[in-house]
Design a protein around this motif. Structure first.
Motif, short mmCIF file in Angstrom:
data_model
loop_
_atom_site.label_atom_id
_atom_site.label_comp_id
_atom_site.label_asym_id
_atom_site.label_seq_id
_atom_site.Cartn_x
_atom_site.Cartn_y
_atom_site.Cartn_z
N CYS A 119 10.08 9.27 15.00
CA CYS A 119 9.77 8.53 13.76
C CYS A 119 10.71 8.97 12.63
O CYS A 119 11.21 8.14 11.89
N GLU A 120 10.94 10.27 12.56
CA GLU A 120 11.84 10.78 11.51
C GLU A 120 13.24 10.18 11.66
O GLU A 120 13.83 9.73 10.67
N TYR A 121 13.77 10.14 12.89
CA TYR A 121 15.10 9.58 13.11
C TYR A 121 15.15 8.11 12.71
O TYR A 121 16.09 7.67 12.04
N ILE A 122 14.16 7.35 13.12
CA ILE A 122 14.13 5.92 12.79
C ILE A 122 14.14 5.72 11.28
O ILE A 122 14.89 4.90 10.75
N LEU A 123 13.35 6.52 10.57
CA LEU A 123 13.31 6.42 9.11
C LEU A 123 14.64 6.82 8.47
O LEU A 123 15.10 6.18 7.52
#
Length: 131
Positions: free
Chosen positions: A81-85
């Motif tokens: 999720c962090e990477y996508i954001l």
């Protein structure tokens, strides 16, 4: 990831017995996302990716080293999720994604949650050494 992929493929081809198989997974610059987003494409990430291929250039690289493609397709990749954001913020200018990425970084149970996505921009190639 290699400074000179031609040399790496040449070494691999020498190590393979006739009819031996190798598997290569690499971004596909010829994919819809690669062609459309160009330098904003999430796979465009030096120093990790040093060279970019499409199906035609990969086929040529392998053929020049005595290998032929058995199959070529796409594979899913897991994205946190962090990477996508971070990608939404850094590559696409989605302003609210940056602060949310920082927040997920401080909350690893959420930030490390991952999604398996097939964006059809990641080649999976099986190649065989010719006799």
């Amino acid at each position: 990831h290699f400074p000179e992929p031609q040399n790496e493929v040449k070494i691999l081809a020498k190590l393979l017995k006739p009819e031996g198989i190798i598997f290569i997974n690499t971004p596909d610059m010829g994919s819809i996302l690669g062609r459309f987003l160009k330098t904003r494409w999430h796979m465009m990430g030096p120093p990790e990716h040093l060279h970019y291929f499409n199906k035609k250039s990969m086929r040529e690289l392998l053929r020049n080293n005595g290998l032929s493609i058995v199959s070529i397709g796409t594979v899913s990749k897991k994205f946190s999720c962090e990477y996508i954001l971070q990608v939404l913020n850094n590559s696409y200018g989605v302003k609210w994604a940056g602060p949310l990425a920082k927040w997920t970084n401080r909350h690893p149970m959420i930030g490390n949650l991952s999604l398996s996505l097939n964006l059809y921009d990641n080649m999976a190639i099986y190649a065989r050494k010719e006799r």
